[in-house]
Design a protein around this motif. Structure first.
Motif, PDB file in Angstrom:
ATOM      1  N   ILE A   1       0.854  -1.449  -0.079  1.00 26.87           N
ATOM      2  CA  ILE A   1       0.093  -0.016   0.170  1.00 26.87           C
ATOM      3  C   ILE A   1       0.992   1.106   0.015  1.00 26.87           C
ATOM      4  N   LEU A   2       0.682   2.078  -1.015  1.00 28.74           N
ATOM      5  CA  LEU A   2       1.394   3.424  -1.203  1.00 28.74           C
ATOM      6  C   LEU A   2       0.341   4.291  -0.689  1.00 28.74           C
ATOM      7  N   GLN A   3       0.720   4.886   0.707  1.00 28.88           N
ATOM      8  CA  GLN A   3      -0.132   5.867   1.305  1.00 28.88           C
ATOM      9  C   GLN A   3      -0.058   7.481   0.702  1.00 28.88           C
ATOM     10  N   ILE A   4      -0.922   7.795   0.027  1.00 29.32           N
ATOM     11  CA  ILE A   4      -0.568   9.306  -0.362  1.00 29.32           C
ATOM     12  C   ILE A   4      -1.822  10.120   0.500  1.00 29.32           C
ATOM     13  N   ASN A   5      -1.262  11.163   1.287  1.00 31.76           N
ATOM     14  CA  ASN A   5      -2.047  11.881   2.027  1.00 31.76           C
ATOM     15  C   ASN A   5      -1.985  13.186   1.560  1.00 31.76           C
ATOM     16  N   ILE A   6      -3.148  14.092   1.446  1.00 34.90           N
ATOM     17  CA  ILE A   6      -2.960  15.688   1.179  1.00 34.90           C
ATOM     18  C   ILE A   6      -3.537  16.029   2.490  1.00 34.90           C
ATOM     19  N   ASN A   7      -2.593  16.903   3.110  1.00 35.00           N
ATOM     20  CA  ASN A   7      -2.960  17.439   4.366  1.00 35.00           C
ATOM     21  C   ASN A   7      -3.745  18.685   4.243  1.00 35.00           C
ATOM     22  N   ASN A   8      -4.340  19.281   5.264  1.00 33.74           N
ATOM     23  CA  ASN A   8      -5.156  20.535   5.066  1.00 33.74           C
ATOM     24  C   ASN A   8      -4.309  21.898   4.475  1.00 33.74           C
ATOM     25  N   GLN A   9      -2.977  21.685   4.476  1.00 36.24           N
ATOM     26  CA  GLN A   9      -2.127  22.877   3.714  1.00 36.24           C
ATOM     27  C   GLN A   9      -2.104  22.472   2.380  1.00 36.24           C
ATOM     28  N   ASN A  10      -2.720  21.409   1.878  1.00 35.15           N
ATOM     29  CA  ASN A  10      -2.373  21.025   0.480  1.00 35.15           C
ATOM     30  C   ASN A  10      -0.963  20.520   0.171  1.00 35.15           C
ATOM     31  N   GLU A  11      -0.480  19.849   1.262  1.00 34.65           N
ATOM     32  CA  GLU A  11       0.834  19.453   0.896  1.00 34.65           C
ATOM     33  C   GLU A  11       0.517  17.830   0.617  1.00 34.65           C
ATOM     34  N   ILE A  12       1.544  17.430  -0.254  1.00 32.00           N
ATOM     35  CA  ILE A  12       1.308  15.984  -0.410  1.00 32.00           C
ATOM     36  C   ILE A  12       2.387  15.120   0.193  1.00 32.00           C
ATOM     37  N   MET A  13       2.001  14.113   0.881  1.00 30.19           N
ATOM     38  CA  MET A  13       2.617  13.146   1.846  1.00 30.19           C
ATOM     39  C   MET A  13       2.588  11.756   1.208  1.00 30.19           C
ATOM     40  N   VAL A  14       3.716  11.157   1.032  1.00 32.72           N
ATOM     41  CA  VAL A  14       3.716   9.778   0.699  1.00 32.72           C
ATOM     42  C   VAL A  14       4.491   9.036   1.614  1.00 32.72           C
ATOM     43  N   ASN A  15       3.517   8.112   2.066  1.00 36.54           N
ATOM     44  CA  ASN A  15       4.169   7.323   3.340  1.00 36.54           C
ATOM     45  C   ASN A  15       4.608   7.825   4.392  1.00 36.54           C
ATOM     46  N   ASN A  16       3.748   9.108   4.702  1.00 37.79           N
ATOM     47  CA  ASN A  16       3.999  10.270   5.825  1.00 37.79           C
ATOM     48  C   ASN A  16       5.302  11.084   5.717  1.00 37.79           C
ATOM     49  N   GLU A  17       5.798  11.232   4.492  1.00 32.84           N
ATOM     50  CA  GLU A  17       6.807  12.156   4.155  1.00 32.84           C
ATOM     51  C   GLU A  17       6.517  13.000   3.249  1.00 32.84           C
ATOM     52  N   ILE A  18       6.638  14.557   3.409  1.00 31.44           N
ATOM     53  CA  ILE A  18       6.181  15.533   2.657  1.00 31.44           C
ATOM     54  C   ILE A  18       7.128  15.466   1.350  1.00 31.44           C
ATOM     55  N   ILE A  19       6.652  15.547   0.123  1.00 32.80           N
ATOM     56  CA  ILE A  19       7.260  15.630  -0.981  1.00 32.80           C
ATOM     57  C   ILE A  19       7.090  16.683  -2.070  1.00 32.80           C
ATOM     58  N   PRO A  20       7.684  17.102  -2.607  1.00 33.79           N
ATOM     59  CA  PRO A  20       7.354  17.858  -3.894  1.00 33.79           C
ATOM     60  C   PRO A  20       6.250  17.353  -4.680  1.00 33.79           C
TER      61      PRO A  20
ATOM     62  N   GLU B   1       0.776  -6.319  -9.553  1.00 37.88           N
ATOM     63  CA  GLU B   1      -0.599  -6.757  -9.369  1.00 37.88           C
ATOM     64  C   GLU B   1      -1.229  -6.751  -7.898  1.00 37.88           C
ATOM     65  N   LYS B   2      -0.165  -6.804  -6.885  1.00 38.14           N
ATOM     66  CA  LYS B   2      -0.506  -6.522  -5.411  1.00 38.14           C
ATOM     67  C   LYS B   2      -0.700  -5.220  -5.067  1.00 38.14           C
ATOM     68  N   ALA B   3       0.033  -4.173  -5.888  1.00 40.04           N
ATOM     69  CA  ALA B   3       0.419  -2.726  -5.399  1.00 40.04           C
ATOM     70  C   ALA B   3      -1.197  -2.002  -5.486  1.00 40.04           C
ATOM     71  N   VAL B   4      -1.401  -1.399  -4.338  1.00 39.58           N
ATOM     72  CA  VAL B   4      -2.529  -0.495  -4.172  1.00 39.58           C
ATOM     73  C   VAL B   4      -2.069   0.729  -3.633  1.00 39.58           C
ATOM     74  N   ILE B   5      -2.831   1.839  -4.223  1.00 39.83           N
ATOM     75  CA  ILE B   5      -2.584   3.259  -4.122  1.00 39.83           C
ATOM     76  C   ILE B   5      -3.333   3.956  -3.373  1.00 39.83           C
TER      77      ILE B   5
END
Length: 184
Positions: free
Chosen positions: A60-79, A115-119
């Motif tokens: 599972i690749l976790q992509i979060n968009i926080n309230n400041q519209n920053e993109i986080m991949v696996n809890n790490e903010i990325i450009p 085949e097992k990868a989930v975003i």
């Protein structure tokens, strides 16, 4: 002599014609906006019998968009411009060495195979729609790139030359699995 008070009347027969012409005028000149959104097809049935089952955390690749519209991949903010590459790297990892067409680095912390990868996409209550669409677009670009490479190297065809059967083969090689459900 009696004088009756005559009340002047307005001929209303042409009023309906004028109203009708105005209605036609506004219908013809008004622009009607078309719906916009993301075209995704929901699965008709569970592709496997284990849809409520456990998915390993590494798949599972976790992509979060926080309230400041920053993109986080696996809890790490990325450009934002790195998102497509992160998705490509994750999906094409070939962590279990079962993928003959993958070019990944076989990182033990990333997906076992495509085949097992989930975003998984999650967003905050104050995230804006523009950022959400951007994330969806970058994920789509990553999968298009992977599928194009597969069609070129495995099927020896350009994406625009694929038949329906070829397209199904490409989709099975790199299935597009996105979840917007909360992960536990």
């Amino acid at each position: 002599m009696r004088h009756s008070k005559l009340v002047p009347s307005v001929n209303a027969g042409s009023m309906a014609d004028i109203a009708f012409l105005l209605l036609i005028f506004f219908l013809v000149t008004a622009s009607i906006s078309s719906d916009q959104g993301i075209t995704r097809m929901l699965p008709k049935d569970c592709p496997t019998n284990d849809c409520d089952g456990f998915i390993a955390e590494r798949n599972i690749l976790q992509i979060n968009i926080n309230n400041q519209n920053e993109i986080m991949v696996n809890n790490e903010i990325i450009p934002p411009e790195q998102l497509k590459d992160k998705v490509t790297f994750f999906v094409d990892n070939n962590g279990d060495s079962s993928c003959s067409y993958c070019h990944g680095k076989r990182n033990e912390k990333l997906s076992e195979n495509p085949e097992k990868a989930v975003i998984s996409i999650q967003y905050g209550k104050k995230s804006n729609y523009k950022t959400f669409i951007y994330v969806q677009d970058e994920i789509t670009k990553a999968f298009y790139e992977l599928r194009s490479e597969y069609s070129a190297h495995v099927l020896n065809k350009k994406p625009e030359d694929l038949t329906k059967e070829d397209m199904e083969t490409v989709k099975k090689a790199y299935p597009f699995k996105i979840s917007e459900a909360k992960t536990r």
